[in-house]
Write an enzyme that holds these catalytic residues in place. Structure first.
Site, PDB file in Angstrom:
ATOM      1  N   THR A 101      59.846  33.320  90.183  1.00  0.00           N
ATOM      2  CA  THR A 101      58.476  33.372  90.676  1.00  0.00           C
ATOM      3  C   THR A 101      57.584  33.669  89.490  1.00  0.00           C
ATOM      4  O   THR A 101      57.631  34.749  88.904  1.00  0.00           O
ATOM      5  CB  THR A 101      58.310  34.445  91.758  1.00  0.00           C
ATOM      6  OG1 THR A 101      59.175  34.140  92.855  1.00  0.00           O
ATOM      7  CG2 THR A 101      56.880  34.500  92.251  1.00  0.00           C
ATOM      8  N   LYS A 176      54.934  29.746  96.740  1.00  0.00           N
ATOM      9  CA  LYS A 176      55.596  31.051  96.703  1.00  0.00           C
ATOM     10  C   LYS A 176      54.588  32.175  96.845  1.00  0.00           C
ATOM     11  O   LYS A 176      54.880  33.216  97.449  1.00  0.00           O
ATOM     12  CB  LYS A 176      56.399  31.207  95.402  1.00  0.00           C
ATOM     13  CG  LYS A 176      57.183  32.523  95.303  1.00  0.00           C
ATOM     14  CD  LYS A 176      58.216  32.685  96.425  1.00  0.00           C
ATOM     15  CE  LYS A 176      58.924  34.030  96.385  1.00  0.00           C
ATOM     16  NZ  LYS A 176      59.887  34.168  95.291  1.00  0.00           N
ATOM     17  N   LYS A 244      54.885  42.417  90.558  1.00  0.00           N
ATOM     18  CA  LYS A 244      54.513  41.309  89.674  1.00  0.00           C
ATOM     19  C   LYS A 244      53.999  40.128  90.465  1.00  0.00           C
ATOM     20  O   LYS A 244      52.965  39.547  90.166  1.00  0.00           O
ATOM     21  CB  LYS A 244      55.721  40.921  88.815  1.00  0.00           C
ATOM     22  CG  LYS A 244      55.522  39.707  87.924  1.00  0.00           C
ATOM     23  CD  LYS A 244      56.105  38.426  88.542  1.00  0.00           C
ATOM     24  CE  LYS A 244      57.617  38.491  88.669  1.00  0.00           C
ATOM     25  NZ  LYS A 244      58.192  37.223  89.205  1.00  0.00           N
TER      26      LYS A 244
END
Length: 293
Positions: A101, A176, A244
């Site tokens: 990701t 995502k 993150k």
């Protein structure tokens, strides 16, 4: 054209999810090269028949399909575009698939640089955590060229069960972000629901048996809430990586001129856990904000 007979796969990143994903490729009969910063982490795969590549550069010389799932965008940039990187040292007609990701802009940049060398690049982040990885039923969201996607789709099907080309380079990463936005607020609701049940004197296990089958049902409620009840906070997905991801989504939303208040709240709560030294636990450890220890 890729066939099983002419395909040699390289795999970079054997963490919580990568280890299982690489294992499925081995079991499917693909020749497999492994690279990870700590070779000891790859021992089980090497014992099962995988070969070792000492650098991404060496892997680029040996494999014609290379899959990466590493930690942060900075890691992705180094693995692909650094001095020993896959694109920097890559060969024409190689396929590179980043399943980390990462940021949509970096996916676009990698694709641009790869195209200059005749390398096919796809961004293909995944969802499903350690369970989905172990059971080979990850959701895989892909961005990139349609023809390149068709060539590697059989390989992706070894690791996942819901594989959709979302659009051009970067589209997988944007998808995502949609996934992580939905999960973040949902996890907060899951944990608050458990704590409420406890405070009300209910049996949380019985509560879950009821609400997981109704309108409140979700993957997190069915798979992570039971872990909370047994005190299992081991990571299917680490808090530090979730923070993150949420940061990337908030930055992308800001670029598009939109606010994400639910995501911002969830990130602030997870940052509290990180500040307490719990960033390597799974996302279900949000429960610890209500029950320390």
């Amino acid at each position: 054209m890729l066939t099983k007979e002419n395909t040699i796969i390289g795999f970079i990143g054997t963490g919580v999810m990568g280890k299982s994903m690489a294992g499925h490729l081995l079991k499917a009969g693909y020749p497999l090269y492994i690279y990870t910063r700590t070779k000891e982490k790859a021992k089980e795969l090497l014992d099962l028949g995988a070969s070792w590549a000492s650098t991404p550069k060496e892997m680029a010389e040996k494999a014609n399909v290379i899959i990466t799932i590493v930690g942060y965008p900075t890691d992705v940039e180094e693995v692909y575009l650094g001095k020993d990187g896959l694109v920097t040292n890559g060969r024409e007609n190689t396929y590179v698939i980043d399943m980390t990701t990462s940021t949509p802009s970096l996916a676009e940049r990698i694709n641009e640089e790869a195209s200059k060398k005749g390398i096919y690049s796809l961004d293909a982040p995944v969802s499903g955590g350690d369970i989905g990885a172990k059971e080979a039923r990850l959701a895989i969201m892909v961005g990139g060229d349609e023809e390149a996607f068709k060539q590697v789709e059989p390989i992706l099907q070894v690791m996942g069960s819901n594989i959709i080309l979302q659009g051009k380079a970067g589209a997988g990463q944007h998808t995502k972000m949609c996934n992580q936005i939905a999960i973040a607020s949902n996890m907060l609701g899951v944990i608050e629901s458990i704590v409420y049940a406890e405070k009300a004197g209910l049996n949380p296990e019985n509560v879950l048996k009821t609400i997981t089958t109704g309108a409140a049902g979700s993957w997190s409620l069915s798979n992570l809430a039971p872990r909370v009840l047994t005190g299992d906070f081991e990571p299917g997905f680490m808090i530090k990586h979730f923070i993150k991801d949420m940061g990337i989504a908030l930055e992308e939303a800001e670029k598009m001129g939109m606010d994400l208040p639910g995501l911002a709240l969830a990130q602030s709560l997870y940052k509290k856990l990180a500040d307490e030294g719990l960033s390597d636990l799974g996302t279900q450890a949000l429960y610890k904000l209500w029950h320390q220890g």
